[in-house]
Motif scaffolding. Structure first.
Motif, PDB file in Angstrom:
ATOM      1  N   PRO A 231      57.469  15.599 -10.684  1.00  0.00           N
ATOM      2  CA  PRO A 231      57.093  14.194 -10.907  1.00  0.00           C
ATOM      3  C   PRO A 231      55.833  13.871 -10.103  1.00  0.00           C
ATOM      4  CG  PRO A 231      59.434  14.388 -10.438  1.00  0.00           C
ATOM      5  CD  PRO A 231      58.841  15.731 -10.164  1.00  0.00           C
ATOM      6  N   ARG A 232      54.994  13.032 -10.662  1.00  0.00           N
ATOM      7  CA  ARG A 232      53.727  12.702  -9.996  1.00  0.00           C
ATOM      8  C   ARG A 232      53.537  11.198  -9.995  1.00  0.00           C
ATOM      9  NH1 ARG A 232      49.536  16.650  -9.392  1.00  0.00           N
ATOM     10  NH2 ARG A 232      47.622  15.757  -8.551  1.00  0.00           N
ATOM     11  N   ALA A 233      53.185  10.657  -8.824  1.00  0.00           N
ATOM     12  CA  ALA A 233      52.991   9.211  -8.698  1.00  0.00           C
ATOM     13  C   ALA A 233      51.794   8.766  -9.513  1.00  0.00           C
ATOM     14  CB  ALA A 233      52.807   8.832  -7.235  1.00  0.00           C
ATOM     15  N   MET A 234      51.962   7.723 -10.294  1.00  0.00           N
ATOM     16  CA  MET A 234      50.889   7.170 -11.114  1.00  0.00           C
ATOM     17  C   MET A 234      50.336   5.865 -10.533  1.00  0.00           C
ATOM     18  SD  MET A 234      50.272   9.242 -13.659  1.00  0.00           S
ATOM     19  CE  MET A 234      50.647  10.708 -12.679  1.00  0.00           C
ATOM     20  N   THR A 235      50.783   5.508  -9.326  1.00  0.00           N
ATOM     21  CA  THR A 235      50.253   4.337  -8.619  1.00  0.00           C
ATOM     22  C   THR A 235      49.950   4.729  -7.185  1.00  0.00           C
ATOM     23  OG1 THR A 235      52.464   3.566  -7.984  1.00  0.00           O
ATOM     24  CG2 THR A 235      51.575   2.748 -10.078  1.00  0.00           C
ATOM     25  N   ARG A 236      49.123   3.924  -6.540  1.00  0.00           N
ATOM     26  CA  ARG A 236      48.702   4.207  -5.167  1.00  0.00           C
ATOM     27  C   ARG A 236      48.665   2.908  -4.359  1.00  0.00           C
ATOM     28  NH1 ARG A 236      49.467   8.883  -6.227  1.00  0.00           N
ATOM     29  NH2 ARG A 236      48.076  10.657  -5.934  1.00  0.00           N
ATOM     30  N   ASP A 237      48.840   3.043  -3.069  1.00  0.00           N
ATOM     31  CA  ASP A 237      48.728   1.896  -2.158  1.00  0.00           C
ATOM     32  C   ASP A 237      47.278   1.769  -1.716  1.00  0.00           C
ATOM     33  OD1 ASP A 237      51.670   0.982  -1.427  1.00  0.00           O
ATOM     34  OD2 ASP A 237      51.678   3.169  -1.533  1.00  0.00           O
ATOM     35  N   LEU A 238      46.473   1.102  -2.534  1.00  0.00           N
ATOM     36  CA  LEU A 238      45.056   0.905  -2.260  1.00  0.00           C
ATOM     37  C   LEU A 238      44.645  -0.484  -2.730  1.00  0.00           C
ATOM     38  CD1 LEU A 238      43.508   4.289  -3.514  1.00  0.00           C
ATOM     39  CD2 LEU A 238      43.553   3.513  -1.147  1.00  0.00           C
ATOM     40  N   ASP A 239      43.460  -0.917  -2.313  1.00  0.00           N
ATOM     41  CA  ASP A 239      42.969  -2.222  -2.774  1.00  0.00           C
ATOM     42  C   ASP A 239      41.751  -2.075  -3.682  1.00  0.00           C
ATOM     43  OD1 ASP A 239      41.111  -1.403  -0.956  1.00  0.00           O
ATOM     44  OD2 ASP A 239      41.278  -3.132   0.369  1.00  0.00           O
ATOM     45  N   TRP A 240      41.364  -0.825  -4.020  1.00  0.00           N
ATOM     46  CA  TRP A 240      40.216  -0.599  -4.900  1.00  0.00           C
ATOM     47  C   TRP A 240      40.680   0.190  -6.114  1.00  0.00           C
ATOM     48  CZ3 TRP A 240      35.695  -2.393  -6.083  1.00  0.00           C
ATOM     49  CH2 TRP A 240      34.818  -1.645  -6.866  1.00  0.00           C
ATOM     50  N   GLY A 241      40.610  -0.431  -7.294  1.00  0.00           N
ATOM     51  CA  GLY A 241      41.040   0.246  -8.503  1.00  0.00           C
ATOM     52  C   GLY A 241      41.610  -0.745  -9.499  1.00  0.00           C
ATOM     53  N   VAL A 242      42.291  -0.223 -10.519  1.00  0.00           N
ATOM     54  CA  VAL A 242      42.922  -1.061 -11.544  1.00  0.00           C
ATOM     55  C   VAL A 242      44.283  -1.514 -11.030  1.00  0.00           C
ATOM     56  CG1 VAL A 242      43.795  -1.134 -13.912  1.00  0.00           C
ATOM     57  CG2 VAL A 242      41.735   0.203 -13.381  1.00  0.00           C
ATOM     58  N   LYS A 243      44.484  -2.802 -10.945  1.00  0.00           N
ATOM     59  CA  LYS A 243      45.731  -3.344 -10.405  1.00  0.00           C
ATOM     60  C   LYS A 243      46.915  -2.954 -11.292  1.00  0.00           C
ATOM     61  CE  LYS A 243      43.362  -5.482  -7.233  1.00  0.00           C
ATOM     62  NZ  LYS A 243      43.298  -4.888  -5.873  1.00  0.00           N
ATOM     63  N   VAL A 244      48.025  -2.590 -10.655  1.00  0.00           N
ATOM     64  CA  VAL A 244      49.245  -2.267 -11.400  1.00  0.00           C
ATOM     65  C   VAL A 244      49.785  -3.560 -12.016  1.00  0.00           C
ATOM     66  CG1 VAL A 244      51.595  -1.369 -11.250  1.00  0.00           C
ATOM     67  CG2 VAL A 244      49.759  -0.312  -9.900  1.00  0.00           C
ATOM     68  N   PRO A 245      49.989  -3.601 -13.348  1.00  0.00           N
ATOM     69  CA  PRO A 245      50.371  -4.854 -14.017  1.00  0.00           C
ATOM     70  C   PRO A 245      51.871  -5.155 -13.945  1.00  0.00           C
ATOM     71  CG  PRO A 245      50.092  -3.135 -15.643  1.00  0.00           C
ATOM     72  CD  PRO A 245      49.755  -2.507 -14.312  1.00  0.00           C
ATOM     73  N   LEU A 246      52.411  -5.168 -12.730  1.00  0.00           N
ATOM     74  CA  LEU A 246      53.819  -5.489 -12.520  1.00  0.00           C
ATOM     75  C   LEU A 246      53.919  -6.532 -11.414  1.00  0.00           C
ATOM     76  CD1 LEU A 246      55.356  -1.877 -12.526  1.00  0.00           C
ATOM     77  CD2 LEU A 246      55.305  -3.500 -14.436  1.00  0.00           C
ATOM     78  N   GLU A 247      54.938  -7.372 -11.503  1.00  0.00           N
ATOM     79  CA  GLU A 247      55.071  -8.465 -10.535  1.00  0.00           C
ATOM     80  C   GLU A 247      55.332  -7.960  -9.127  1.00  0.00           C
ATOM     81  OE1 GLU A 247      57.963 -11.273 -11.796  1.00  0.00           O
ATOM     82  OE2 GLU A 247      56.837 -11.910 -13.581  1.00  0.00           O
ATOM     83  N   ASP A 248      56.069  -6.868  -9.000  1.00  0.00           N
ATOM     84  CA  ASP A 248      56.432  -6.379  -7.664  1.00  0.00           C
ATOM     85  C   ASP A 248      55.522  -5.237  -7.212  1.00  0.00           C
ATOM     86  OD1 ASP A 248      57.380  -4.697  -9.612  1.00  0.00           O
ATOM     87  OD2 ASP A 248      59.242  -4.196  -8.575  1.00  0.00           O
ATOM     88  N   ALA A 249      54.244  -5.278  -7.621  1.00  0.00           N
ATOM     89  CA  ALA A 249      53.320  -4.196  -7.285  1.00  0.00           C
ATOM     90  C   ALA A 249      52.102  -4.720  -6.532  1.00  0.00           C
ATOM     91  CB  ALA A 249      52.890  -3.472  -8.556  1.00  0.00           C
ATOM     92  N   GLU A 250      52.319  -5.700  -5.681  1.00  0.00           N
ATOM     93  CA  GLU A 250      51.223  -6.258  -4.891  1.00  0.00           C
ATOM     94  C   GLU A 250      50.620  -5.174  -3.992  1.00  0.00           C
ATOM     95  OE1 GLU A 250      48.528  -9.102  -3.811  1.00  0.00           O
ATOM     96  OE2 GLU A 250      50.161  -9.388  -5.261  1.00  0.00           O
ATOM     97  N   GLY A 251      49.283  -5.101  -3.962  1.00  0.00           N
ATOM     98  CA  GLY A 251      48.613  -4.132  -3.090  1.00  0.00           C
ATOM     99  C   GLY A 251      48.604  -2.726  -3.643  1.00  0.00           C
ATOM    100  N   LYS A 252      48.916  -2.570  -4.948  1.00  0.00           N
ATOM    101  CA  LYS A 252      48.941  -1.235  -5.540  1.00  0.00           C
ATOM    102  C   LYS A 252      48.001  -1.179  -6.738  1.00  0.00           C
ATOM    103  CE  LYS A 252      53.738  -0.544  -4.139  1.00  0.00           C
ATOM    104  NZ  LYS A 252      53.481   0.359  -3.009  1.00  0.00           N
ATOM    105  N   VAL A 253      47.402  -0.008  -6.921  1.00  0.00           N
ATOM    106  CA  VAL A 253      46.512   0.215  -8.057  1.00  0.00           C
ATOM    107  C   VAL A 253      46.972   1.463  -8.801  1.00  0.00           C
ATOM    108  CG1 VAL A 253      44.528  -0.837  -6.898  1.00  0.00           C
ATOM    109  CG2 VAL A 253      44.881   1.636  -6.720  1.00  0.00           C
ATOM    110  N   LEU A 254      46.464   1.622 -10.020  1.00  0.00           N
ATOM    111  CA  LEU A 254      46.780   2.819 -10.787  1.00  0.00           C
ATOM    112  C   LEU A 254      46.120   4.034 -10.146  1.00  0.00           C
ATOM    113  CD1 LEU A 254      46.324   1.526 -14.460  1.00  0.00           C
ATOM    114  CD2 LEU A 254      48.438   1.702 -13.132  1.00  0.00           C
ATOM    115  N   TYR A 255      46.863   5.136 -10.109  1.00  0.00           N
ATOM    116  CA  TYR A 255      46.331   6.414  -9.637  1.00  0.00           C
ATOM    117  C   TYR A 255      45.059   6.711 -10.421  1.00  0.00           C
ATOM    118  CZ  TYR A 255      46.334  11.590  -9.099  1.00  0.00           C
ATOM    119  OH  TYR A 255      46.011  12.902  -8.853  1.00  0.00           O
ATOM    120  N   VAL A 256      44.006   7.143  -9.730  1.00  0.00           N
ATOM    121  CA  VAL A 256      42.713   7.326 -10.378  1.00  0.00           C
ATOM    122  C   VAL A 256      42.804   8.316 -11.536  1.00  0.00           C
ATOM    123  CG1 VAL A 256      41.928   9.147  -8.805  1.00  0.00           C
ATOM    124  CG2 VAL A 256      40.249   7.678  -9.954  1.00  0.00           C
ATOM    125  N   TRP A 257      43.690   9.315 -11.417  1.00  0.00           N
ATOM    126  CA  TRP A 257      43.816  10.274 -12.507  1.00  0.00           C
ATOM    127  C   TRP A 257      44.741   9.773 -13.612  1.00  0.00           C
ATOM    128  CZ3 TRP A 257      40.859  13.592 -14.510  1.00  0.00           C
ATOM    129  CH2 TRP A 257      39.922  14.281 -13.730  1.00  0.00           C
TER     130      TRP A 257
END
Length: 691
Positions: A231-257
């Motif tokens: 399994p591979r994480a598709m989100t990251r704890d970063l402030d630069w990138g595409v925001k994860v479109p979920l309500e409980d995903a504050e401060g997370k962006v989509l994994y660059v890959w």
């Protein structure tokens, strides 16, 4: 793969917008992609050639921190440099866009939401490295440590660039944060994982259905599959990138890959809107569209396993038919490195070699790292230009144009009765474009380039064997046939060279007046199917030499480029050189035993049979003494006359080469190994003590 697809979607890897383009990028991905696309267009195919800059991920934020600017300023700066370089080099993208555009963010979020709604993600709480000083979670590239495989002390949390091993941050020995330098701690965080392990049977079926893939691509895929996908994480704890479109995903962006390959889709949307096409034809028409990804070998797993898995999960998109990844291009027998500035940068090449885009295109394609790493050297670059482009290609075209101008005022003459040698040349000419085409279809670009040069070789051999410059004296009618055949070879060469050497083809089309003729297509421009046809260049066509196609590159030119690299290597060595560690502590009484004085050099001469020693006669204020010093590689004897130097006056005499040296001149060693005299900043009396 569709045997006769209506259209092709061809992508070239999205490069990080954190630095300029170098020859490794060109040889690995962009140049073969451009050659392939130009060939498809000449075949009359409907093609979307898509690429752009990847403007998210840790490399961008690292560059921003290093340059003291914002991530947005970084990507804006390098996007322009990269895009301009590609355009000047003739990489013929239909669109070159960027992942920071709004349409990309929206497309990536829609993609993620579709997969989420289908239940494809696992919500997982894990412990990840956290920098307590910087108060943030650390992405892979924000962690360095010792590689557990080769023990390189500067390995990243995702990969060791020295041995190439794929790593996870927890495998590093003595990890530390690149942000603060602190030792990170483990802290719980929640992310969304793609269960590649559960998808492995589906992925294996897809990969194994493409036996035609290159061996280096298939080998890497099978290695990953054999190890078992994880399994591979598709989100990251970063402030630069595409925001994860979920309500409980504050401060997370989509994994660059995750978001980067979706950029191929979002950029196709942009292009289609600009030209009035339907983007879905290029991504969702599974029966009629071939998708081809051009990448470097470091991106194989993402394009052959992870991105296809995402597309399978989403469900509505075509999967790649081929992923013709190349290996790495090295430079002067050393790995290209942006951090060490060991590279030939495209924007610098374009400035220093104006009008010679095709020379670099040719040299890189001739040595393309198709199945193994290959090497670019400036000497080979010069040889490829002078021997093949000037000596073979340019020589044939120039002879044909000059002789036609001389004998027939530049008008293509009518052929008479064909002899066996003419028929053989025409038959070979008809076959070569087919051979080149077969090579290009199978992504064998070096082989295809050799086929293109073979057309020029055919022309040179034909002229050498028929000798029109001799025949003109005895059989003028025969020469008309010879020059007619030579003109047809020239016209075919113009067509088959276009994918490889587009700037040269453009010049040649004008010289041969090819654009004035409606040939097989309706574009007013030759198409691939015209190549090798008899009568390609009609009788009566006015052709003219308009300057040489290629010019010789002199030794001084390449020597300057080699010196530039040597200067870079020397600078790297100096920057990496450390100040020597302190010697063991001494007491004042130990230092007080040294008698250091200033003396004036009265005589200086080189020591016979010694490359290092100079012999000095020094006035020490009381008497004259002889001192031998190993500084001949840094100072000439005549330079030293009259200089004041510091020396140890009470050092026990020592015999060297039969001469007694009565002291030691003090020098300082610079980082590059050069020596500098330690001298008083103004003239003092000989014998002055140093304290």
């Amino acid at each position: 793969m569709s045997k006769n697809p209506k259209r092709y979607t061809v992508t070239a890897a999205l490069i990080y917008a954190n630095g300029p383009i170098h020859i490794g990028h060109l040889a690995g991905c962009y140049l073969p992609a451009d050659v392939y696309v130009r060939y498809l267009r000449m075949k009359g195919k409907d093609v979307a050639f898509i690429s752009g800059t990847d403007e998210h991920g840790v490399p961008i934020t690292i560059k921003a921190k290093k340059e003291g600017i914002t991530p947005q300023e970084v990507v804006d700066k390098y996007y322009k440099i990269i895009k301009d370089s590609f355009e000047q080099f003739g990489i013929s993208f239909d669109i070159y866009s960027r992942t920071s555009n709004q349409v990309h963010h929206e497309t990536s979020q829609e993609f993620f939401t579709t997969m989420f709604d289908k239940g494809y993600f696992d919500e997982v709480v894990t412990e990840q490295y956290f920098d307590e000083t910087a108060q943030q979670f650390l992405a892979d590239r924000y962690i360095i440590g010792e590689c557990p495989v080769c023990h390189n002390p500067g390995a990243y949390g995702d990969q060791c660039e020295k041995c190439g091993s794929a790593l996870s941050p927890t495998e590093l020995i003595n990890p530390q944060s690149t942000i603060s330098g602190a030792k990170p701690v483990m802290k719980e965080t929640k992310n969304w994982y793609l269960p590649l392990d559960r998808m492995q049977p589906q992925i294996e079926e897809y990969v194994n259905s493409h036996k035609e893939w290159k061996t280096n691509v298939m080998g890497q895929c099978q290695s990953w599959l054999k190890q078992g996908l994880q399994p591979r994480a598709m989100t990251r704890d970063l402030d630069w990138g595409v925001k994860v479109p979920l309500e409980d995903a504050e401060g997370k962006v989509l994994y660059v890959w995750f978001d980067a390959p979706i950029g191929y889709i979002s950029m196709t949307k942009e292009w289609a809107a600009q030209v009035g096409k339907n983007w879905e034809d290029y991504w969702r028409d599974k029966e009629n569209t071939n998708l081809v990804h051009f990448i470097g070998k470091d991106n194989i797993v993402f394009h052959c396993i992870i991105f296809p898995a995402m597309l399978m999960a989403e469900g509505s998109f075509v999967l790649a038919d081929n992923v013709p990844a190349n290996e790495f291009m090295n430079l002067e027998n050393d790995k290209i490195s942006t951090s060490r500035n060991w590279a030939v940068w495209l924007h610098e090449y374009l400035e220093e070699f104006p009008g010679k885009q095709d020379v670099l295109r040719f040299a890189l394609m001739a040595n393309a790292p198709e199945t193994k790493d290959n090497d670019f050297t400036w000497k080979d670059f010069q040889t490829k230009n002078n021997s093949e482009l000037v000596g073979i290609f340019g020589n044939f075209i120039n002879r044909t144009l000059v002789l036609t101008e001389k004998y027939y005022e530049g008008i293509v003459p009518e052929a008479g009765e064909l002899q066996e040698i003419d028929k053989n040349a025409i038959a070979a000419l008809a076959q070569l474009p087919c051979d080149i085409s077969d090579s290009l279809k199978n992504f064998k670009f070096r082989e295809a380039l050799a086929g293109m040069i073979e057309v020029a070789r055919l022309g040179n051999k034909y002229l050498a064997d028929t000798e029109p410059w001799k025949a003109i004296k005895t059989d003028e009618e025969r020469v008309k046939t010879i020059m007619y055949v030579a003109a047809q070879i020239s016209a075919t060469l113009a067509i088959v060279c276009e994918p490889f050497l587009p700037f040269t083809a453009e010049k040649l089309y004008k010289q041969l007046n090819l654009k004035e003729w409606k040939l097989a297509g309706d574009t007013g421009k030759p198409e691939w199917r015209d190549a090798g046809k008899p009568g390609l260049l009609p009788v009566g066509t006015k052709i003219q030499a308009d300057g040489l196609l290629f010019e010789k590159i002199e030794d001084a030119t390449v020597e300057a480029q080699v010196q530039k690299l040597l200067d870079t290597k020397k600078m790297n060595e100096l920057e990496s050189k450390k100040v020597p560690e302190l010697k063991p502590e001494i007491q004042f009484d130990d230092f007080a035993k040294l008698d250091i004085r200033v003396g004036t050099i009265l005589e200086a001469e080189a020591m016979p049979k010694s490359k290092k020693l100079l012999k000095f006669l020094i006035d020490d204020g009381m008497e004259k003494r002889t001192i031998l010093s190993g500084i001949a590689e840094h100072y000439k004897p005549e330079e030293m006359l009259g200089k004041q130097v510091t020396f140890v006056a009470n050092l026990a005499p020592r015999k060297m080469m039969g001469i007694e040296s009565q002291g030691m001149i003090l020098m300082a060693e610079d980082a590059d190994g050069s020596l500098a005299l330690l001298q008083p900043n103004k003239q003092v009396w000989s014998g002055a003590g140093v304290s």
